[in-house]
Design a protein around this motif. Structure first.
Motif: not given
Length: 251
Positions: A43-47
C-alpha cells in the motif's frame, strides 16, 4: 558494482516505472553491500506512486520499504562474519534494487531455512503488529483482544504474537477465511454479521484492546464499549492502511 533499480519518475501508472542501472561505490565504514533476494510492493508504494504517501522523497526515487537479502561485502569496521549472511532491513525507500548499501548495524539476521519472500512479508507487518500490541496497547497475558482483519498481513502476525504472549484473541474476517483465523489460534467472528453481539458473547467482561488496521466502520466496534477519549494511534512505520490500537473496551 552495478545495481539494477526500479525508479519511480513521478505520478505514473505502473507501466511508467523505469528500469535503470547505475554504479554502486564499495561499502564505506560501517556499511554492508546487500544483494536483494526479496522486496515488497505494498500500500505504501501504491500511495507513493500517486504522490500521497507521508514524507515520501521528491520524484524521481527508488521505492521499496523493506527487503531480505544476502550480505556480499562489508566496509571497514564491519564484522567479516556478516558476509554471506542472510539479513532483513527496513529501508522505507530504496529497496527496489538488485544491490543496496546499508548500515550494517541496521541489518537483522534471517535464518537460512526461511524462504526470502516469506521472510520479507514479516518485516513491516511484524513491526507494525508488535508496536501495536506491546508498545501502544501494552496488552498482557490473560487479557482478551479484538483484531479486525485477523487474516491479513498485519492481523495474522498480530494474532500469533498475542497468542505467544498468552493473550486470547477474537478475530474478524470473512467466512472463507474462518479456518485460517482459527488455525492461528483466534476465535473467528464473521465481520458481515452482528460483530458487537458476538464479541459480547465471547468476552462478556470486555476486551482489553481493539486493533483496527483495516479502517473498520464504527459499527464493527461493540457499541457501548468505547472508553472515554480512546486514543487513535498510527503505528510506525506508516506503510499499510492506518493502524489503530484502542485500549480498554469494557462491554
Amino acid at each position: 558494482m552495478n545495481t539494477i533499480e526500479i525508479v519511480l519518475p513521478g505520478k505514473v501508472e505502473p507501466e511508467g516505472l523505469r528500469v535503470e542501472r547505475r554504479e554502486l561505490p564499495p561499502p564505506g565504514p560501517g556499511q554492508a553491500m546487500v544483494r536483494v533476494l526479496a522486496t515488497g510492493v505494498s500500500f505504501a508504494e501504491q500511495q507513493m506512486r500517486r504522490g500521497k504517501y507521508f514524507d515520501q522523497p521528491p520524484f524521481p526515487f527508488v521505492p521499496g520499504y523493506d527487503l531480505v537479502g544476502e550480505v556480499v561485502a562489508g566496509g571497514a569496521g564491519v564484522d567479516p562474519a556478516l558476509t554471506g549472511r542472510r539479513v532483513a532491513a527496513l529501508t522505507k525507500v530504496g529497496g527496489w534494487r538488485s544491490h543496496v548499501l546499508l548500515d550494517a548495524a541496521d541489518l537483522i539476521p534471517v535464518p537460512d531455512n526461511l524462504d526470502p519472500a516469506e521472510a520479507e512479508t514479516l518485516v513491516v507487518n511484524g513491526i507494525t503488529a508488535w508496536q501495536m500490541l506491546h508498545r501502544t496497547a501494552r496488552t498482557t497475558a490473560g487479557a482478551t483482544i479484538l483484531v479486525h482483519g485477523a487474516n491479513g498481513g498485519v492481523g495474522s502476525v498480530l494474532v500469533q504474537l498475542a497468542r505467544a504472549a498468552g493473550i486470547a484473541v477474537i478475530g474478524t474476517a470473512s467466512a472463507r477465511n474462518a479456518d485460517a483465523v482459527r488455525a492461528l489460534g483466534a476465535e473467528w467472528v464473521d465481520y458481515t454479521g452482528d460483530v458487537p453481539a458476538r464479541v459480547r458473547e465471547l468476552a462478556p467482561n470486555g476486551v482489553a484492546a481493539v486493533f483496527d488496521h483495516v479502517a473498520a466502520p464504527a459499527s464493527s466496534t461493540p457499541s457501548g464499549c468505547s472508553p472515554p477519549a480512546a486514543p487513535s494511534s498510527p503505528t510506525a512505520p506508516h506503510r499499510r492502511r492506518t493502524s489503530r490500537a484502542i485500549p480498554g473496551f469494557p462491554c
